[in-house]
Structures are given as structure tokens and as C-alpha cells.
Design an enzyme around this catalytic site. Structure first.
Site, PDB file in Angstrom:
ATOM      1  N   GLN A 118       0.843  -1.199   0.000  1.00 12.47           N
ATOM      2  CA  GLN A 118       0.000   0.000   0.000  1.00 12.47           C
ATOM      3  C   GLN A 118       0.879   1.250   0.000  1.00 12.47           C
ATOM      4  OE1 GLN A 118      -3.220  -0.248   3.044  1.00 12.47           O
ATOM      5  NE2 GLN A 118      -2.545  -2.371   3.190  1.00 12.47           N
TER       6      GLN A 118
HETATM    7  N1  GTP Z   1      -6.192 -15.202 -10.155  1.00 16.30           N
HETATM    8  C1  GTP Z   1      -5.116 -14.970  -9.418  1.00 16.30           C
HETATM    9  N2  GTP Z   1      -5.298 -14.303  -8.260  1.00 16.30           N
HETATM   10  C2  GTP Z   1      -4.208 -14.061  -7.542  1.00 16.30           C
HETATM   11  C3  GTP Z   1      -2.903 -14.464  -7.951  1.00 16.30           C
HETATM   12  N3  GTP Z   1      -2.012 -14.031  -7.018  1.00 16.30           N
HETATM   13  C4  GTP Z   1      -2.746 -13.395  -6.094  1.00 16.30           C
HETATM   14  N4  GTP Z   1      -4.053 -13.415  -6.399  1.00 16.30           N
HETATM   15  C5  GTP Z   1      -5.148 -12.793  -5.626  1.00 16.30           C
HETATM   16  O1  GTP Z   1      -4.896 -11.385  -5.551  1.00 16.30           O
HETATM   17  C6  GTP Z   1      -5.258 -10.885  -4.257  1.00 16.30           C
HETATM   18  C7  GTP Z   1      -4.099 -10.181  -3.613  1.00 16.30           C
HETATM   19  O2  GTP Z   1      -3.059 -11.117  -3.348  1.00 16.30           O
HETATM   20  P1  GTP Z   1      -1.965 -10.858  -2.206  1.00 16.30           P
HETATM   21  O3  GTP Z   1      -1.040 -12.025  -2.298  1.00 16.30           O
HETATM   22  O4  GTP Z   1      -2.594 -10.562  -0.894  1.00 16.30           O
HETATM   23  O5  GTP Z   1      -1.292  -9.532  -2.740  1.00 16.30           O
HETATM   24  P2  GTP Z   1      -0.113  -8.684  -2.068  1.00 16.30           P
HETATM   25  O6  GTP Z   1       0.763  -8.227  -3.183  1.00 16.30           O
HETATM   26  O7  GTP Z   1       0.539  -9.470  -0.986  1.00 16.30           O
HETATM   27  O8  GTP Z   1      -0.882  -7.419  -1.465  1.00 16.30           O
HETATM   28  P3  GTP Z   1      -0.460  -6.459  -0.227  1.00 16.30           P
HETATM   29  O9  GTP Z   1      -0.143  -7.348   0.933  1.00 16.30           O
HETATM   30  O10 GTP Z   1      -1.659  -5.599   0.021  1.00 16.30           O
HETATM   31  O11 GTP Z   1       0.719  -5.642  -0.665  1.00 16.30           O
HETATM   32  C8  GTP Z   1      -5.773 -12.080  -3.460  1.00 16.30           C
HETATM   33  O12 GTP Z   1      -7.176 -12.086  -3.540  1.00 16.30           O
HETATM   34  C9  GTP Z   1      -5.174 -13.277  -4.189  1.00 16.30           C
HETATM   35  O13 GTP Z   1      -5.965 -14.438  -4.041  1.00 16.30           O
HETATM   36  C10 GTP Z   1      -2.768 -15.183  -9.169  1.00 16.30           C
HETATM   37  O14 GTP Z   1      -1.683 -15.578  -9.602  1.00 16.30           O
HETATM   38  N5  GTP Z   1      -3.919 -15.408  -9.879  1.00 16.30           N
END
Ligand code: GTP
Ligand code: MG
Length: 119
Positions: free
Chosen positions: A79
Site C-alpha cells: 500500500q
Molecule cells: N487469479 C489470481 N489471483 C491471484 C494471484 N495471485 C494473487 N491473487 C489474488 O490477488 C489478491 C491479492 O493477493 P496478495 O497475495 O494478498 O497480494 P499482495 O501483493 O501481498 O498485497 P499487499 O499485501 O496488500 O501488498 C488475493 O485475492 C489473491 O488471491 C494469481 O496468480 N492469480
């Protein structure tokens, strides 16, 4: 004798350890990537349901062992207000994985400018 034994112990059991930062904007999939990596490389790791992953506030740490090497991943929150913390970790990290959500075209340019500004 102590030095010899402790040297032998270190040589046998101590692992090289590297710290890897995982960065990008929020919702890019960083924590999901880390969970998948832990599941793949840690034999006894009980896979977490991907639907239970929520946005990372601060830092999420994960470790995997590959041969005699230990990789410690620092998954930082993406974020905007948390991006200010990224550079606090650079000095102690050995590498960066920058995760890009290629399906989110609207965020590509924001991701590019965050990369240019912060990494
Ligand atoms: N379809 C799909 N959804 C994904 C994939 N990777 C992550 N997501 C979805 O995207 C959303 C965010 O994923 P996170 O892994 O929490 O993302 P992040 O980068 O860690 O986000 P922050 O912790 O807020 O910085 C979740 O709902 C996941 O299920 C993917 O490869 N394919
Ligand atoms: Mg996260």
C-alpha cells in the site's frame, strides 16, 4: 580444540543465509507467491488457504531451505503509505523479487513508477 570443533560444527550444519525482498503495489500477489513458494519447498509446511490471505500490514517473513542455502523472504506491504518503509530493508537484503500483476493493465504504469522511484 574448541575452535576446531566449533569450526567443524559450523561447516557441517551452518547454512548460507540470504534475505530476499518481495515488493510491488498492494494486491499484486506477493503474499500469495510467498505462500506458494513455501508450500513447494518446505516438505512439512501445511498449505494455507489462499483465500485467507489478507493485505499485508508491515512485514510478512517466510523461509525456505534449498540445499545448504537458506532463503529468507521479506514480503512487504505494497500500500502507498507502506512503500516508504521499503528502503529501510535494502541495506540488509541480497536480492529483490518485484511482482507484477500482468492482468491489471491500469496498475502497470503505477507499478513502473513505484519501481523507478523506490527500487
Ligand atoms: N487469479 C489470481 N489471483 C491471484 C494471484 N495471485 C494473487 N491473487 C489474488 O490477488 C489478491 C491479492 O493477493 P496478495 O497475495 O494478498 O497480494 P499482495 O501483493 O501481498 O498485497 P499487499 O499485501 O496488500 O501488498 C488475493 O485475492 C489473491 O488471491 C494469481 O496468480 N492469480
Ligand atoms: Mg501481502
Amino acid at each position: 580444540m574448541y575452535t576446531l570443533l566449533s569450526g567443524l560444527y559450523k561447516y557441517t550444519f551452518q547454512r548460507d543465509e540470504y534475505c530476499i525482498l518481495i515488493l510491488d503495489l498492494d494486491n499484486a500477489g506477493k503474499t500469495t507467491f510467498l505462500e506458494q513458494t513455501k508450500t513447494r519447498f518446505n516438505k512439512n509446511y501445511k498449505e494455507m488457504s489462499l483465500s485467507k490471505i489478507t493485505t499485508t500490514v508491515g512485514l510478512n517473513i517466510g523461509t525456505i531451505d534449498v540445499g545448504k542455502t537458506r532463503l529468507m523472504f521479506w514480503d512487504l506491504g505494497g500500500q502507498e503509505e507502506l512503500q516508504a518503509l521499503w528502503d529501510k530493508y535494502y541495506a540488509e537484503s541480497h536480492g529483490v523479487i518485484y511482482v507484477i500483476d500482468s492482468t491489471d493493465e491500469e496498475k502497470l504504469s503505477e507499478s513502473k513508477s513505484a519501481f523507478e522511484k523506490k527500487v
